[in-house]
Design an enzyme around this catalytic site. Structure first.
Site, short mmCIF file in Angstrom:
data_model
loop_
_atom_site.label_atom_id
_atom_site.label_comp_id
_atom_site.label_asym_id
_atom_site.label_seq_id
_atom_site.Cartn_x
_atom_site.Cartn_y
_atom_site.Cartn_z
N ARG A 126 0.87 -1.18 0.00
CA ARG A 126 0.00 0.00 0.00
C ARG A 126 0.90 1.23 0.00
O ARG A 126 2.12 1.11 0.07
CB ARG A 126 -0.98 0.01 1.19
N GLY A 127 0.26 2.41 -0.06
CA GLY A 127 1.04 3.65 -0.17
C GLY A 127 1.23 3.93 -1.66
O GLY A 127 1.62 3.03 -2.43
N ALA A 128 0.95 5.18 -2.06
CA ALA A 128 0.89 5.50 -3.49
C ALA A 128 2.15 5.11 -4.28
O ALA A 128 2.05 4.41 -5.30
CB ALA A 128 0.54 6.98 -3.67
N ARG A 169 -7.25 -0.55 -6.73
CA ARG A 169 -7.58 0.52 -5.77
C ARG A 169 -7.68 1.80 -6.59
O ARG A 169 -6.75 2.13 -7.32
CB ARG A 169 -6.50 0.64 -4.68
N GLN A 200 -2.03 2.49 9.96
CA GLN A 200 -0.74 2.56 9.25
C GLN A 200 0.27 3.38 10.05
O GLN A 200 1.48 3.15 9.96
CB GLN A 200 -0.92 3.19 7.87
N ASP A 236 -1.97 10.76 -2.27
CA ASP A 236 -2.36 9.69 -3.18
C ASP A 236 -2.70 10.22 -4.55
O ASP A 236 -2.66 9.47 -5.53
CB ASP A 236 -3.55 8.93 -2.59
N ASN A 248 -5.44 12.31 0.32
CA ASN A 248 -4.57 11.50 1.18
C ASN A 248 -5.46 10.74 2.15
O ASN A 248 -6.70 10.87 2.11
CB ASN A 248 -3.55 12.39 1.89
N LYS A 249 -4.85 9.97 3.02
CA LYS A 249 -5.59 9.12 3.96
C LYS A 249 -6.67 9.89 4.70
O LYS A 249 -6.45 11.04 5.11
CB LYS A 249 -4.57 8.52 4.94
O1 MRU Z 1 -4.62 3.11 2.24
P1 MRU Z 1 -3.14 3.35 2.13
O2 MRU Z 1 -2.38 2.82 3.30
O3 MRU Z 1 -2.59 2.90 0.81
O4 MRU Z 1 -3.02 4.94 2.16
C1 MRU Z 1 -1.75 5.50 2.02
C2 MRU Z 1 -1.73 6.97 2.20
O5 MRU Z 1 -2.75 7.62 2.32
C3 MRU Z 1 -0.39 7.64 2.13
O6 MRU Z 1 -0.37 8.76 2.94
C4 MRU Z 1 -0.11 8.05 0.68
O7 MRU Z 1 -0.24 6.95 -0.18
C5 MRU Z 1 1.23 8.64 0.52
S1 MRU Z 1 2.49 7.43 0.75
C6 MRU Z 1 4.00 8.11 0.38
#
Ligand code: MRU
Length: 331
Positions: free
Chosen positions: A43-45, A86, A191, A232, A241-242
């Protein structure tokens, strides 16, 4: 160890197992990768960008093909499915499309396989390089003694290595600055507590865990000097973002604390506005259970968006691998 890498097949650190154990998953098929993406094992962009890129390479390796045309049709079909695993982080489809385009130029089955894997390796390599640049650029915004509040996980687990927002913290520390971090839990999937605290502690970086609802209190008490989060997707008028990021941005503005976003250029999607982006909604189980334990009445109505968007007017600067962008944002 990188979060994602290729060795005979695709390997990922299974982030659902952290912080208890650092365990690897082998993906030998695209279906296994998609399952890992949906479960947030990866996970994470930026990490998803690499996953999308390697996903196309995996599609080219996972089975035999009777001819080149059949292979190319298969890659196009699988690419679509991977890219939509996703919907909110644009990076997943950026990684997929980049490798697909190259792979389709191959003139034999073996050549397509080689091109796809080579390009995916390049995507992964470039992620590490650009994160170091984001870190170097962003470190200029941090001063010795700063206390940075961050959200979700934007470190080595959210990328191939190093991180974006956490990469900025790492780079500033490398420059000799003393930086402390407040990590928010980041409910419902934690996270922040599971991944950010784990990786910062492993690197000996001073981190304090707080609940998401403590953000206002720590800012009011003057315990935070800067906020840095990842993204994201960055559109014309907002940063995705999250879920919970928007709330932090509003509280930071109220307390006159700079709110910075660190993200690579591949996260930008400047042809769209916030209203045009699909926000992933996740399952009710994420809210009503903690493991086996029921946290809410089983039948309660649930709304569980995974992301929110913060209007650009609340963002003090955006740190990319190229430069720091300040308002007014004219991209
Ligand atoms: O649902 P996730 O864990 O994939 O969400 C991730 C985030 O929101 C991060 O803040 C974002 O992807 C930036 S990661 C460098």
């Amino acid at each position: 160890m990188r979060t994602i890498f290729w060795k005979d097949c695709l390997w990922l650190i299974d982030q659902t197992k952290l912080p208890e154990k650092e365990e690897l998953i082998a993906c030998e098929t695209v279906d296994e990768l998609i399952d890992a993406i949906k479960r947030l094992s990866i996970r994470g962009a930026p990490a998803l960008e690499a996953a999308g890129a390697y996903g196309v390479a995996l599609a080219s390796h996972e089975r035999e093909f009777s001819d080149l045309e059949e292979m190319k049709r298969y890659l196009v079909e699988k690419a679509k499915i991977i890219a939509s695993a996703r919907p909110t982080a644009i990076n997943l489809s950026v990684g997929v499309e980049r490798v697909l385009e190259k792979a389709l130029s191959g003139e034999s089955i073996e050549e397509v396989r080689k091109i796809a894997l080579k390009e995916a390796e390049r995507v992964a390599e470039e992620d590490v390089e650009r994160n170091k640049k984001i870190g170097k650029n962003g470190a200029k915004l941090l001063e010795d003694g700063d206390i940075v509040l961050t959200y979700c996980n934007t470190g080595r687990f959210a990328t191939v290595d190093w991180g974006t927002a956490l990469g900025v913290v790492r780079s500033a520390i490398e420059d000799g600055k003393r930086i402390k971090v407040f990590a928010c839990e980041t409910r419902p999937l934690n996270q922040g507590s599971r991944l950010t605290c784990y990786e910062l502690m492993k690197d000996g970086i001073d981190v304090t865990l707080i609940t998401d609802s403590a953000v206002g209190m720590v800012m009011k008490k003057g315990l935070v000097s800067k906020v840095i989060v990842g993204a994201d997707r960055i559109v014309k008028d907002a940063v995705f973002n999250k879920i919970g990021t928007y709330t932090i941005a509003i509280i930071a503005r109220y307390h006159k604390i700079p709110f910075y976003v660190a993200a690579p250029k591949s996260t930008f999607d400047l042809n769209r506005t916030a209203e045009e982006v699909l926000i992933e909604e996740r399952s009710r189980e994420e809210l009503i259970y903690c493991g086996e334990k029921l946290l809410a009445p089983r039948e309660v109505k649930v709304y569980n968006p995974a992301f929110d968007f913060t209007p650009l007017e609340l963002v003090s600067a955006i740190i990319t691998e190229e430069r720091i962008i300040y308002p007014p944002y004219e991209f």
